[in-house]
Design an enzyme around this catalytic site. Sequence first.
Site, PDB file in Angstrom:
ATOM      1  N   HIS A 260      41.226  24.905  36.016  1.00 43.65           N
ATOM      2  CA  HIS A 260      40.233  24.237  36.863  1.00 43.65           C
ATOM      3  C   HIS A 260      39.235  23.454  36.014  1.00 43.65           C
ATOM      4  CE1 HIS A 260      40.880  26.230  40.860  1.00 43.65           C
ATOM      5  NE2 HIS A 260      41.593  27.010  40.083  1.00 43.65           N
ATOM      6  N   GLU A 336      38.199  27.484  33.243  1.00 37.56           N
ATOM      7  CA  GLU A 336      37.323  26.375  33.642  1.00 37.56           C
ATOM      8  C   GLU A 336      37.032  25.475  32.445  1.00 37.56           C
ATOM      9  OE1 GLU A 336      36.245  25.674  36.663  1.00 37.56           O
ATOM     10  OE2 GLU A 336      36.649  27.522  37.774  1.00 37.56           O
TER      11      GLU A 336
END
Length: 378
Positions: A260, A336
């Site tokens: 992500h 992330e």
Amino acid sequence: MISISSNFDSGAILVDRCEQPDDISLRIRADSHADFTQWFHFRVAGVRDTPITVRLTNAGQSTYPGGWRDYSVVASYDHSNWFRVATRLVDGVLEWQHTPAADAIYYAYFEPYSWERHLELIGRIGAAPGVEQQRLGATVDGRDLDILYLGSRQAQAPRVWIIARQHPGETMAEWFVEGLLERLLDGADPVSRTLLGSARFCVVPNMNPDGAVRGNLRTNAAGANLNREWLEPSRERSPEVWLVRAAMQKEGVALFVDAHGDEALPYVFVAGNDMVPGFTQALADSQASFIANFKNASPDFQDRFGYPRDKHSTEALKLASKWVGHEFGCLSLTLEMPFKDNANLPDSQRGWDGARSKRLGAAILLPIAQYLADRAQM
Ligand SMILES: [Zn+2]
């Protein structure tokens, strides 16, 4: 005469005014079937050597207004080489001034990863010796949802699952996968050779093709946030998750990484499963080792800044990495990367970008190899 267009792959913007170069007034468009408002990607033509001022007047009401703090927009003349242009947020309006050196220039929220590049990636990797490419099924809009299988074909080989772009505007995630796949297929790399000999990689480079092409930040063509669909995916509303979940149940999962991008935090980090029911001490130890090994493999990765451990506790099992970790009792991580930059290793010219995401994708193979070696000894 100045003109603005976004009628291309992942293009998205709303135009209010563009008659005067110092008064280009635009709004960020919401996802096609949901309210998320953050991604933009457009071209400005007729501006060579002209000082322009671009304003995104609804930036303050976007989904992640914290994303505009210390944010620099990405820009490109050739749609291939991207550089950063500093912005400022004034009274909820995101504004930048720039004097393009060519007749036309593209601006985007982050370096795009085009659908065409995705097709080339699937084709190139899928055609490599020893790789299997499979179409799992169709998306809501009828695009192909593809998976790549690499490595051991032994039934007992541990399955390493890597997926990216559930949130389609998080293009760094597919750059990450491209770097991971290219290193895996480097026949001179001893880490890759070891991994392919002992494990089976199951890789979905783009979980959300429709959202990617439509220029959505977070949702598919039915308005579903795929990373909230894992507990009860629907064939109509979230077929992408339904199909991948079914493939996982067939193959099994020994390790899962879901890639992500984070709008606000200028760091690379993972979110673990500490809050998930059934998270054992052995899993906690594996997770800590993986994080330590990842730090050694890439100075871009850190564990000081990240999400609070209970960030998603109430809806946890709707999220991919939580559901997978719980269902298969395995190490399962959300990775992330920043939209802005890595504040520990900043690059004022490019910020965080596709190339750096690719290096991170290559680097994660070492902690994966160490995790599998530890697991084999248990
Ligand atoms: Zn995301």
